[in-house]
Design a protein around this motif. Sequence first.
Motif, PDB file in Angstrom:
ATOM      1  N   CYS A   1       0.834  -1.211   0.000  1.00 24.71           N
ATOM      2  CA  CYS A   1       0.000   0.000   0.000  1.00 24.71           C
ATOM      3  C   CYS A   1       0.862   1.252   0.000  1.00 24.71           C
ATOM      4  O   CYS A   1       0.565   2.234  -0.696  1.00 24.71           O
ATOM      5  CB  CYS A   1      -0.921   0.005   1.224  1.00 24.71           C
ATOM      6  N   LYS A   2       1.935   1.221   0.760  1.00 22.85           N
ATOM      7  CA  LYS A   2       2.837   2.365   0.815  1.00 22.85           C
ATOM      8  C   LYS A   2       3.484   2.598  -0.550  1.00 22.85           C
ATOM      9  O   LYS A   2       3.582   3.738  -1.024  1.00 22.85           O
ATOM     10  CB  LYS A   2       3.911   2.137   1.874  1.00 22.85           C
ATOM     11  N   GLY A   3       3.917   1.505  -1.176  1.00 22.55           N
ATOM     12  CA  GLY A   3       4.548   1.627  -2.482  1.00 22.55           C
ATOM     13  C   GLY A   3       3.610   2.218  -3.521  1.00 22.55           C
ATOM     14  O   GLY A   3       4.014   3.059  -4.335  1.00 22.55           O
ATOM     15  N   LYS A   4       2.350   1.793  -3.455  1.00 24.94           N
ATOM     16  CA  LYS A   4       1.359   2.305  -4.407  1.00 24.94           C
ATOM     17  C   LYS A   4       1.115   3.795  -4.194  1.00 24.94           C
ATOM     18  O   LYS A   4       1.048   4.577  -5.161  1.00 24.94           O
ATOM     19  CB  LYS A   4       0.046   1.537  -4.261  1.00 24.94           C
ATOM     20  N   LEU A   5       1.007   4.211  -2.924  1.00 23.24           N
ATOM     21  CA  LEU A   5       0.757   5.625  -2.629  1.00 23.24           C
ATOM     22  C   LEU A   5       1.957   6.482  -3.033  1.00 23.24           C
ATOM     23  O   LEU A   5       1.779   7.564  -3.612  1.00 23.24           O
ATOM     24  CB  LEU A   5       0.454   5.811  -1.140  1.00 23.24           C
ATOM     25  N   VAL A   6       3.154   6.009  -2.742  1.00 21.00           N
ATOM     26  CA  VAL A   6       4.358   6.757  -3.130  1.00 21.00           C
ATOM     27  C   VAL A   6       4.419   6.909  -4.649  1.00 21.00           C
ATOM     28  O   VAL A   6       4.778   7.975  -5.174  1.00 21.00           O
ATOM     29  CB  VAL A   6       5.630   6.061  -2.608  1.00 21.00           C
ATOM     30  N   GLU A   7       4.037   5.847  -5.361  1.00 22.06           N
ATOM     31  CA  GLU A   7       4.022   5.910  -6.824  1.00 22.06           C
ATOM     32  C   GLU A   7       3.020   6.959  -7.323  1.00 22.06           C
ATOM     33  O   GLU A   7       3.312   7.741  -8.238  1.00 22.06           O
ATOM     34  CB  GLU A   7       3.664   4.539  -7.392  1.00 22.06           C
ATOM     35  N   ILE A   8       1.844   6.977  -6.719  1.00 26.66           N
ATOM     36  CA  ILE A   8       0.813   7.948  -7.107  1.00 26.66           C
ATOM     37  C   ILE A   8       1.283   9.378  -6.832  1.00 26.66           C
ATOM     38  O   ILE A   8       1.149  10.268  -7.678  1.00 26.66           O
ATOM     39  CB  ILE A   8      -0.502   7.668  -6.347  1.00 26.66           C
ATOM     40  N   LEU A   9       1.873   9.590  -5.654  1.00 27.82           N
ATOM     41  CA  LEU A   9       2.341  10.926  -5.304  1.00 27.82           C
ATOM     42  C   LEU A   9       3.511  11.351  -6.199  1.00 27.82           C
ATOM     43  O   LEU A   9       3.660  12.531  -6.511  1.00 27.82           O
ATOM     44  CB  LEU A   9       2.761  10.975  -3.836  1.00 27.82           C
ATOM     45  N   GLY A  10       4.311  10.387  -6.607  1.00 27.14           N
ATOM     46  CA  GLY A  10       5.393  10.695  -7.540  1.00 27.14           C
ATOM     47  C   GLY A  10       4.857  11.180  -8.874  1.00 27.14           C
ATOM     48  O   GLY A  10       5.407  12.105  -9.483  1.00 27.14           O
TER      49      GLY A  10
END
Length: 237
Positions: A75-84
């Motif tokens: 979940c963290k990886g997905k959110l970081v990707e979206i924010l990137g």
Amino acid sequence: MKENKSINLSYPELIQRADRVAMVVQRDITEFQKYGYAENVHEEVAAKCLAFKEVESDMFWEGQKVLATNKKENCKGKLVEILGEFAFKSKLALGEHTKEYKMFRFTGLKKLSDKELIPYASHVIKTARLMPDELAKRNLTIEDFTAAESATKALDDAIDAQADAIAVREQKSLERLNKGSELYKMISELCDVGKRIWEHKNEAFYNDYVLFGSSKSTSHNEEEETESVAEEASTGE
């Protein structure tokens, strides 16, 4: 888990020995009654042993913790990707040196801890909602804002689930240790009495009440199991 000095058997050995003690005490119940034990004392041993068996092993609960941790990391990886993606499209839409772009404070995104990432993501989404028309020029839309909000909630929930899994693992480990200690204390006393009964009378029966200690402590065996689970989960084996 802290080493428990009162249990000198591994958990599997404890279960095996308790089952055996219940059987031989039932066989010798007449002799045990001379020392004030109830006629059904072997049933008490069996009940304590069953209660101990029914608590899942540390390895099981460690596995649940690992699963919760893996889900949180995903979940963290997905959110970081979206924010990137937010950061890159916002830079294209607004310009890297504009005040509007700097409002997002995109620097250091990957260095944020789990808990820091939640309020930061909310800040980015709220900031983006202030300028939807400008961001839409680079295809950063309302739908993207909603997806980011969903990803933020998913991470928040996953962090809570991980914390719950850690707490349950510790709770169940302590519960199992306490039940094991109670069982071990009971069969140790019965074995002392059993040896007293058959000392110099029947060597075979005497040996039925000898508790052989493990070469490894209970806590050490449990740690080996849980470490193995964690390694397998991290390597995907």
